[in-house]
Design an enzyme around this catalytic site. Structure first.
Site, short mmCIF file in Angstrom:
data_model
loop_
_atom_site.label_atom_id
_atom_site.label_comp_id
_atom_site.label_asym_id
_atom_site.label_seq_id
_atom_site.Cartn_x
_atom_site.Cartn_y
_atom_site.Cartn_z
N ASP A 24 0.85 -1.19 0.00
CA ASP A 24 0.00 0.00 0.00
C ASP A 24 0.89 1.24 0.00
OD1 ASP A 24 -2.02 1.86 0.38
OD2 ASP A 24 -2.15 1.51 2.56
N ASP A 32 -1.63 -1.30 -3.85
CA ASP A 32 -1.98 -0.54 -5.06
C ASP A 32 -0.89 -0.66 -6.13
OD1 ASP A 32 -0.02 1.32 -4.04
OD2 ASP A 32 -1.61 2.15 -2.76
N ASP A 101 -4.81 -10.77 -15.87
CA ASP A 101 -5.81 -11.80 -15.63
C ASP A 101 -7.01 -11.53 -16.54
OD1 ASP A 101 -7.19 -13.91 -14.13
OD2 ASP A 101 -5.81 -13.40 -12.50
N ASP A 203 -8.89 -16.95 -16.48
CA ASP A 203 -9.70 -17.43 -15.37
C ASP A 203 -10.75 -18.44 -15.83
OD1 ASP A 203 -10.25 -16.75 -12.48
OD2 ASP A 203 -12.24 -16.37 -13.30
N GLU A 257 -6.58 -21.33 -16.61
CA GLU A 257 -6.87 -21.99 -15.34
C GLU A 257 -7.80 -23.13 -15.70
OE1 GLU A 257 -8.80 -21.09 -10.95
OE2 GLU A 257 -9.69 -20.26 -12.76
N HIS A 332 -3.50 -17.58 -5.17
CA HIS A 332 -4.43 -16.82 -4.33
C HIS A 332 -5.67 -17.63 -3.94
CE1 HIS A 332 -5.89 -16.65 -8.38
NE2 HIS A 332 -7.04 -16.17 -7.96
N ASP A 333 -5.83 -18.83 -4.48
CA ASP A 333 -7.01 -19.65 -4.18
C ASP A 333 -6.70 -20.81 -3.23
OD1 ASP A 333 -8.68 -18.17 -5.83
OD2 ASP A 333 -8.22 -19.40 -7.59
C1 GLC Z 1 -10.86 -18.44 -10.40
C2 GLC Z 1 -10.06 -17.46 -9.59
C3 GLC Z 1 -10.73 -17.27 -8.29
C4 GLC Z 1 -12.10 -16.69 -8.55
C5 GLC Z 1 -12.90 -17.54 -9.53
C6 GLC Z 1 -14.06 -16.77 -10.09
O1 GLC Z 1 -10.90 -19.69 -9.83
O2 GLC Z 1 -8.74 -17.89 -9.47
O3 GLC Z 1 -10.01 -16.43 -7.42
O4 GLC Z 1 -12.81 -16.58 -7.36
O5 GLC Z 1 -12.14 -17.94 -10.63
O6 GLC Z 1 -13.63 -15.77 -10.96
#
Ligand code: GLC
Length: 563
Positions: A24, A32, A101, A203, A257, A332-333
């Site tokens: 930040d 940011d 992304d 994604d 993904e 991040h998941d």
């Molecule tokens: C993917 C992302 C995840 C998100 C989901 C919906 O799995 O990595 O963080 O919540 O898609 O967009």
């Protein structure tokens, strides 16, 4: 030279940033873009050369930016388009590539297209989304993530219809079957590529094609929606079209993904001749230690190293002649790698964090590191529901509440499994809030920044996790055989040690990785350690030179070059 074609994205090392949690600078407690720019010299010093930036677009943040309200605007909390342009320019100056992304299976319900679409049945944007008119009765069951009823159809009174949302009610699915939608997506991609962006992580890309007759879930899927969602009838047609229209026109990389994609289907996505994607993330490892389906998994500490090896060996084989793979242990998941696959106890944290880094950097496939992994950041283990911010935890809590399921068990499980484990702020220093912000952070900082898990202190220690990471990245980058070389599993039955060789022409390497809390001896008949060069080890080496034996300390990692 390898039969696999050389490409910059195969030889790169990726560093993923969750912008909310990185740095930040504005003082609002949220990371940011200026914060990322400020830290570019640090990122460059790691040796990584590609940054994957999680979504930074305008969003109401129902799912922290994975619900996009405007694909061509920057989220105000993160800064401005000028900040973005500055970041990109500063990255180019340092030779860093930027991967954004692409979240285009769905938008936010606050996106202009959806606002229009829901106004009337004959609105020009109506067909941008999937609608089911109520007079047809209850739509066939579709399962949803992040929904308190796990129901992917949401009734919308204004037009007396249901809309489809595989994720939260605020994430309506776009209708890719409508050519106008695809054109919008391609134009948007061009907008970012023309700015100089170097690629996209896509994604839930296998979910974009749907059977718009919305049949009941076919029996062959055995009640599991994920493989059904990822097997839409026109998926490959859409990916191929996107490639023809946009991707092939730029020197960029794409990584999908690939939830629900199996080994048999892998090459359909990444065989170069098919002209679809470059790489994707499979989910086999991510489900190794989980029971249940995507919504109700229980995280367990019980998994077998032989199964871990088998997953990687199988996936390596798929891409040995065509396509290309990825390597990752967290993002991040998912929970933090060292807490999940290593051992975050005081005693074993350092070795296991560096051992896992060695693993990713000595396998074939592009390695993806998640910010903080280079300093061995661990799970947050939040005890209280109030500490959780993720819609996935909060809405599943509500769903289970309705079903009278034991919520204490749920929280106990979330301590190990929640996505928030990986979303706590970057630990920069010993300053308040780990140097992430001078305000209250949007999510709690892990207090273990005070006990050695921070950049400032690790910079000063030559044997820190951070400095090991730098050395290991250099080793990968300077040995082509570690990138393109063939992979051969050694000691397949061993439950303590993962051993493999990598070879390319005359180059040959042996990698030994201990996944054990105990010292472990291995014997490898056809390798003479006395004749091999030690490239790196995260601990002292004890070899029995004469008899081909090696004793690994707990979580030791060793890389030898063989002659
Ligand atoms: C993917 C992302 C995840 C998100 C989901 C919906 O799995 O990595 O963080 O919540 O898609 O967009």
């Amino acid at each position: 030279m390898a039969q696999l074609k050389r490409r910059w994205w195969k030889e790169g090392v990726v560093y993923q940033i969750y912008p909310r949690s990185f740095q930040d600078t504005s003082g609002n407690g949220i990371g940011d873009l200026k914060g990322i720019t400020k830290r570019l010299d640090y990122i460059k010093s790691l040796g990584v050369n590609i940054i994957w930036l999680c979504p930074v677009y305008e969003s109401p943040n129902d799912d922290n930016g994975y619900d996009i309200a405007d694909y061509r605007k920057i989220m105000a909390e993160f800064g401005t388009m000028q900040d973005f342009d500055d970041l990109l320019a500063e990255m180019k100056l340092r030779g860093l590539k930027l991967v954004m992304d692409l979240v285009a299976n769905h938008t936010s319900d606050e996106h202009f297209w959806f606002q229009e679409s829901r106004k009337s049945r004959d609105n020009e944007y109506r067909d941008y989304y999937h609608w089911w008119p109520a007079e047809k009765g209850t739509p066939p069951k579709r399962w949803s993530y992040f929904d308190i009823d796990a129901n992917a159809w949401k009734y919308d009174e204004k037009t007396d219809s249901h809309y489809l949302h595989y994720f939260s009610v605020k994430q309506p699915d776009l209708k890719w079957e409508n050519p106008a939608v695809r054109k919008e997506v391609y134009d948007m991609l061009r907008f970012w590529f023309d700015k100089g962006v170097d690629g996209f992580r896509m994604d839930v890309i296998p979910f974009i094609s749907k059977d718009t007759t919305y049949p009941e879930l076919p029996k062959e899927f055995g009640g599991d929606f994920i493989p059904f969602y990822s097997n839409g009838p026109r998926l490959h047609e859409f990916l191929n079209e996107m490639n023809n229209e946009v991707l092939s026109k730029y020197d960029i990389m794409t990584v999908g993904e690939a939830l629900g994609v199996t080994i048999d289907q892998a090459l359909n996505f990444v065989d170069e001749d098919r002209k679809e994607l470059n790489m994707f993330f499979h989910f086999d490892l991510m489900s190794l230690d989980r029971d249940g389906n995507e919504a109700f998994w229980m995280q367990s500490d019980q998994w077998k190293l032989t199964e871990f090896k088998e997953i990687h060996s199988k996936w390596d084989a798929v891409f040995s002649e065509k396509g290309w793979g990825t390597m990752y242990l967290n993002n991040h998941d998912f929970p933090r790698a060292v807490s999940r696959w290593g051992n975050d106890s005081k005693e074993h944290w350092r070795n296991s964090a560096t051992m896992l880094q060695t693993f990713l950097l000595t396998m074939r496939g592009t390695p993806f590191f998640y910010f903080g992994e280079e300093i061995g950041m661990t799970n947050a283990n939040f005890e209280r529901l109030d500490d959780y911010k993720d819609i996935n935890t909060l809405n599943r809590y509500k769903l289970l509440q309705q079903q009278n399921i034991d919520l204490e068990d749920f929280i106990e499980n979330e301590k190990k499994a929640s996505r928030d484990n990986a979303r706590t702020p970057m630990q920069w220093s010993l300053d308040t809030h780990a140097g992430f912000t001078n305000n209250t952070p949007w999510i709690k900082v892990n207090p273990n920044y005070k006990t050695g898990i921070n950049v400032e202190e690790q910079e000063k220690q030559s044997d820190s996790v951070l400095n090991y990471f730098r050395k290991m990245v250099k080793i990968r980058k300077s040995h082509l055989g570690l990138i393109y070389g063939g992979y051969q599993l050694v000691l397949p039955e061993n439950e303590q040690v993962y051993a493999y060789t990598r070879s390319l022409d005359t180059e040959r390497y042996l990698i030994l990785l201990s996944f054990s809390e105990e010292s472990t001896q291995v014997a490898i008949d056809d390798i003479e350690f006395s004749k091999a060069d030690l490239l790196i080890s995260n601990d002292e080496c004890q070899t029995e030179k004469t008899n081909h034996q090696f004793t690994l300390k707990p979580y030791q990692a060793v890389v030898y070059q063989l002659h």
